[in-house]
Write an enzyme that holds these catalytic residues in place. Structure first.
Site: not given
Length: 449
Positions: A71, A77, A80, A158, A281, A331, A379, A406
């Site tokens: 990139c 940026c 990443c 990207c 996801q 939820e 989750d 996560c």
């Protein structure tokens, strides 16, 4: 050590934001762009009581794991942070990071951490992108925020997104300039276009969401014509109305301009309705791998009853329902539960039931209705589980508890709380959902000893 000092240090670790970490006279020094195993010269640009931040001046001995980032805006940026590290080394870092969190935060040195399941695609794996739009120096920038800043780095291609999205962005730039579309100013709260959100399905169809500070945006018909001609894969154009003075990307209301406003995505042999605000996801191949490993470790049986907390649009609940007698999903969002019920009907699944509301309040009521739960799945978002919810889960006495996380830090904290109630994780399996970043998804199953 003082500001503007130039020092030579050995880098021996990576920080959570991808910086190299070394030590000078016992003080940690964070150096962006440096990698473990390297000797670097760095200029100190900030000096605090317990740490310092340095700017990389020269790599004196490069790591054998250093690679050239593909990139052209990698250093600027904030999207990443590990493109300069070989993928095998990224996986090793993530395994060590999860181990470190379990040991430091959870005091759980006895839980094995397996090697991360690698992503088949190191690049172009994401199915969703959210790009802020900003007027800078008289030019329209569409891209990603630079690290620790609200300056937008203009991104035309990207490397984490589907290649077709670069074409969409190029055509958007043409349309914005030709028709002088006003750009939102977060300081004055003037202007229309705030964010551009792009979602892709496995089928190749693309959803374009324009987040606007208003009810409409001019020249939409010209945009539709342009995209139909250049990239017919764009099947849906949606306006999301966000009139609030906030950093939250999306508002609560959407208007479909073109298409039906959602697409159907396949996961583990089922189809799911994915709209502009649906949670899914971002790495489709790894999502299926995550679910299959979770169900295998849970050892689900056709006689089981399963409760899925934070079920979203029902992806885990419905995939589990294929394997068990009864599945319940909870939820907070009414819209997500409406989509979950739609997905159940779409797939002809009749042994799943969904509830909208707070998981802590609803879990005991659902368990009373169900009689028991053989397995409970959680989750949660990055902040993890609350202590009252953990108490409600263990109070139900399930045989097995599946946890998808996560954030290894909140996972470690929560596993320690479960352990204090007698539930212990057999092992933690990281799944690399996010190559080229420091983020990692983890799954584990706990059993009561």
């Amino acid at each position: 050590m003082e500001k503007n000092d130039s020092i030579t240090i050995a880098i021996d670790d990576i920080g959570k934001d991808g910086q190299g970490i070394g030590r000078h006279n016992g003080m940690a020094v964070f150096v962006s762009g440096a990698l473990p195993g390297e000797q670097v010269r760095t200029k100190i640009i900030k000096c605090k009581k317990n740490y310092a931040i340095g700017r990389l001046e020269e790599i004196l001995s490069p790591s054998p794991m250093r690679v050239k980032p593909p990139c052209n805006v990698f250093k600027r940026c904030g999207g990443c942070t590990l493109q300069h590290l070989a993928y095998a080394a990224q996986l090793e870092y993530k395994q060590n990071h999860v181990k470190s969190c379990l040991e430091r935060i959870g005091k759980l040195a006895d839980i094995p951490v397996l090697f991360p399941l690698p992503s088949p695609q190191e690049y172009h794996y994401r199915n969703k992108a959210a790009f802020p739009v900003k007027m800078q120096n008289g030019q329209i920038s569409i891209g990603l925020f630079s690290a620790h800043s609200h300056d937008v780095v203009d991104v035309d291609d990207c490397k984490l997104q589907h290649p077709d999205l670069a074409i969409v962005l190029s055509q958007l730039r043409v349309w914005l300039a030709k028709y002088n579309i006003s750009i939102y100013n977060e300081e004055t709260h003037d202007g229309l276009l705030r964010h551009v959100i792009l979602r892709t399905a496995k089928s190749g169809e693309i959803m374009l969401v324009l987040v606007v500070n208003g009810e409409d945006i001019p020249h939409l018909s010209e945009l539709q014509t342009l995209l139909r001609f250049v990239l017919p894969q764009v099947k849906h154009i949606i306006l999301n109305h966000n009139l609030e003075d906030t950093n939250v990307i999306m508002g609560a209301r959407c208007t479909t301009v073109m298409g039906r406003g959602y697409f159907l995505e396949q996961i583990c042999g089922l189809e799911f309705k994915i709209g502009p605000t649906s949670f899914l996801q971002v790495n489709p191949q790894q999502t299926e791998l995550l679910y299959k490993n979770l169900f295998r470790k849970l050892e689900l049986k056709p006689t089981d009853t399963v409760l899925d907390l934070f079920c979203g649009t029902g992806t885990i609940t419905l995939c589990a329902a294929k394997r068990v007698k009864k599945a319940y999903g909870v939820e907070l969002s009414d819209e997500a539960i409406a989509n979950a019920n739609f997905n159940a009907q779409l797939n002809g699944i009749e042994n799943a039931e969904f509830f909208a509301g707070d998981a802590t309040a609803l879990a005991p009521q659902i368990l009373e209705l169900a009689g028991h739960a053989d397995a409970i799945i959680a989750d949660p978002p990055r902040k993890g589980l609350s202590e009252p919810l953990i108490q409600a889960i263990v109070g139900a006495g399930p045989k097995r508890i599946g946890y998808v996380s996560c954030d290894p830090a909140t996972l470690a904290r929560d596993l320690a709380l479960f352990a204090s109630h007698g539930y212990h994780a057999g092992e933690v399996q990281p799944v690399d959902m996010f190559p080229q970043t420091t983020h990692v998804e983890c799954l584990t199953v706990m059993y009561k000893k």
